[in-house]
Design a protein around this motif. Structure first.
Motif, short mmCIF file in Angstrom:
data_model
loop_
_atom_site.label_atom_id
_atom_site.label_comp_id
_atom_site.label_asym_id
_atom_site.label_seq_id
_atom_site.Cartn_x
_atom_site.Cartn_y
_atom_site.Cartn_z
N GLY A 260 63.83 12.06 74.82
CA GLY A 260 62.75 13.00 74.55
C GLY A 260 63.20 14.16 73.70
O GLY A 260 64.40 14.36 73.47
N PHE A 261 62.24 14.93 73.23
CA PHE A 261 62.50 16.08 72.36
C PHE A 261 63.40 15.71 71.19
O PHE A 261 64.31 16.46 70.82
CB PHE A 261 63.13 17.23 73.16
N LEU A 262 63.11 14.54 70.59
CA LEU A 262 63.90 14.07 69.45
C LEU A 262 63.38 14.74 68.19
O LEU A 262 62.36 14.34 67.63
CB LEU A 262 63.82 12.55 69.34
N ARG A 263 64.11 15.76 67.74
CA ARG A 263 63.69 16.50 66.55
C ARG A 263 64.85 17.39 66.10
O ARG A 263 65.65 17.85 66.91
CB ARG A 263 62.46 17.36 66.83
N GLU A 264 64.93 17.59 64.79
CA GLU A 264 65.89 18.52 64.20
C GLU A 264 67.31 18.30 64.72
O GLU A 264 68.01 19.22 65.11
CB GLU A 264 65.44 19.96 64.46
N GLU A 265 67.73 17.05 64.72
CA GLU A 265 69.09 16.67 65.09
C GLU A 265 69.49 17.15 66.49
O GLU A 265 70.60 17.63 66.73
CB GLU A 265 70.11 17.14 64.04
N ARG A 266 68.55 16.97 67.42
CA ARG A 266 68.85 17.17 68.82
C ARG A 266 67.91 16.31 69.64
O ARG A 266 66.85 15.89 69.16
CB ARG A 266 68.73 18.64 69.24
N CYS A 267 68.30 16.03 70.88
CA CYS A 267 67.45 15.24 71.76
C CYS A 267 67.98 15.35 73.19
O CYS A 267 69.12 15.78 73.42
CB CYS A 267 67.38 13.78 71.33
N ASN A 268 67.15 14.97 74.14
CA ASN A 268 67.55 14.85 75.54
C ASN A 268 67.45 13.39 75.94
O ASN A 268 66.44 12.72 75.63
CB ASN A 268 66.62 15.67 76.45
N VAL A 269 68.47 12.88 76.61
CA VAL A 269 68.46 11.50 77.10
C VAL A 269 68.18 11.52 78.59
O VAL A 269 68.98 12.06 79.37
CB VAL A 269 69.80 10.78 76.80
N TYR A 270 67.06 10.96 79.00
CA TYR A 270 66.62 11.01 80.39
C TYR A 270 66.99 9.77 81.18
O TYR A 270 67.02 9.81 82.42
CB TYR A 270 65.10 11.22 80.44
N ALA A 271 67.25 8.68 80.52
CA ALA A 271 67.64 7.44 81.18
C ALA A 271 68.35 6.54 80.17
O ALA A 271 68.10 6.63 78.97
CB ALA A 271 66.40 6.71 81.73
N GLY A 272 69.23 5.68 80.66
CA GLY A 272 69.88 4.71 79.81
C GLY A 272 70.81 5.33 78.77
O GLY A 272 70.89 4.84 77.64
N ALA A 273 71.54 6.38 79.16
CA ALA A 273 72.43 7.06 78.21
C ALA A 273 73.56 6.17 77.72
O ALA A 273 74.16 6.46 76.67
CB ALA A 273 73.00 8.33 78.84
N GLU A 274 73.83 5.09 78.43
CA GLU A 274 74.93 4.20 78.01
C GLU A 274 74.65 3.51 76.68
O GLU A 274 75.57 3.03 76.02
CB GLU A 274 75.20 3.14 79.08
N ARG A 275 73.38 3.48 76.26
CA ARG A 275 73.06 2.88 74.96
C ARG A 275 73.27 3.83 73.79
O ARG A 275 73.18 3.43 72.63
CB ARG A 275 71.60 2.38 74.96
N ILE A 276 73.49 5.10 74.06
CA ILE A 276 73.70 6.08 73.00
C ILE A 276 75.21 6.28 72.84
O ILE A 276 75.90 6.75 73.77
CB ILE A 276 73.04 7.43 73.32
N VAL A 277 75.74 5.93 71.68
CA VAL A 277 77.19 5.99 71.45
C VAL A 277 77.48 6.80 70.20
O VAL A 277 76.63 6.97 69.32
CB VAL A 277 77.78 4.57 71.29
#
Length: 278
Positions: A260-277
């Motif tokens: 969520g809050f994916l904008r201006e080179e920032r975001c929050n990961v609320y679930a499934g953070a293991e897919r973000i590398v």
């Protein structure tokens, strides 16, 4: 006999624009919002109204297909605008009949004839308990996303929003690859309708389930958007705005990634953070 006019995605209107102390009359483009009734026709001739949704005209058959996929209804034989005697000619482009290969399934949603608004979707149409009865957690997949890939998605989706550029009044949903390539985008006054159109496009292309793909939505991430993504097999959902608590619960229980809050080179990961590398 007058041929019915097919509604378009925009409607012209006369407005008064006021800037400072100066007023002028001019034309403006509005996002069209009209009802669309989805009717089911079984192979045995039985018929039933499934839903009436307020939508932006365009990609109507995709909308119906995606909506049915989210409700767990498959086996579509054909889709057409309705020409039944009870439908006035001027309303025929607002009624879609979905012909099924088999009988109309017995589902609780088919007994409600529910009205869905363009703002909130099918509010309360299912709970996590009901979803568990027909959906399983997503299987493990190799999808991995870098932050830089995520950061490029909002601008790519915005560039694909042609009607939004004219009206400023539409939501959008985009389907991306793991590399950040935009495969398709759909717009609608309802965020859930935009997702249905996108899923319907994929279904009509024979692409379901959409493993290894990412859904990007222009607004918030609601429970219903997550449910539709789950039904389509999409492992990752990104939103420009916030998710709801139930959306987060769904993502965590069913093995989905939610950003969520994916904008201006920032975001929050609320679930499934293991897919973000990195």
């Amino acid at each position: 006999m007058t041929t019915p006019t097919r509604p378009g995605p925009t409607t012209r209107a006369r407005i008064r624009e006021i800037s400072g102390n100066v007023a002028r009359d001019r034309r403006d483009d509005l996002a069209t919002e009209e009802p669309m009734e989805i009717r089911l026709m079984g192979a045995d001739g039985a018929h039933k109204t499934l839903a009436i949704t307020m939508r932006t005209p365009g990609h109507d058959f995709e909308l119906a297909t995606g909506f049915l996929n989210g409700e767990g209804i498959g086996g579509i034989a054909a889709i057409a605008y309705c020409t039944d005697d009870d439908v006035e000619p001027e309303a025929r482009y607002n009624v879609v009949t979905v012909h099924l290969r088999g009988r109309i399934p017995e589902l609780p949603s088919l007994d409600r004839h529910f009205m869905t608004s363009s703002a909130c979707g099918v509010c309360g149409s299912a709970s996590l308990d009901a979803l568990r009865d027909r959906c399983s957690p997503l299987p493990a997949d190799p999808l991995r996303l870098t932050p830089q890939t995520l950061y490029g998605m909002p601008s790519a989706l915005r560039k694909a929003q042609g009607v939004f550029g004219k009206t400023g009044g539409l939501h959008a949903a985009g389907l991306f690859t793991a590399e950040g390539e935009l495969l398709a985008a759909r717009e609608d006054v309802g965020r859930h309708n935009a997702v249905d159109k996108l899923v319907g496009w994929a279904a009509m292309q024979g692409r379901l389930p959409l493993r290894g793909h990412v859904l990007m939505v222009s607004g918030r991430a609601s429970y219903e958007i997550m449910q539709k993504a789950l039904a389509a097999g999409i492992p990752a959902v990104c939103a420009v705005s916030a998710p709801s608590s139930l959306a987060v619960d769904l993502a965590r229980e069913f093995g989905m990634t939610l950003v969520g809050f994916l904008r201006e080179e920032r975001c929050n990961v609320y679930a499934g953070a293991e897919r973000i590398v990195e």
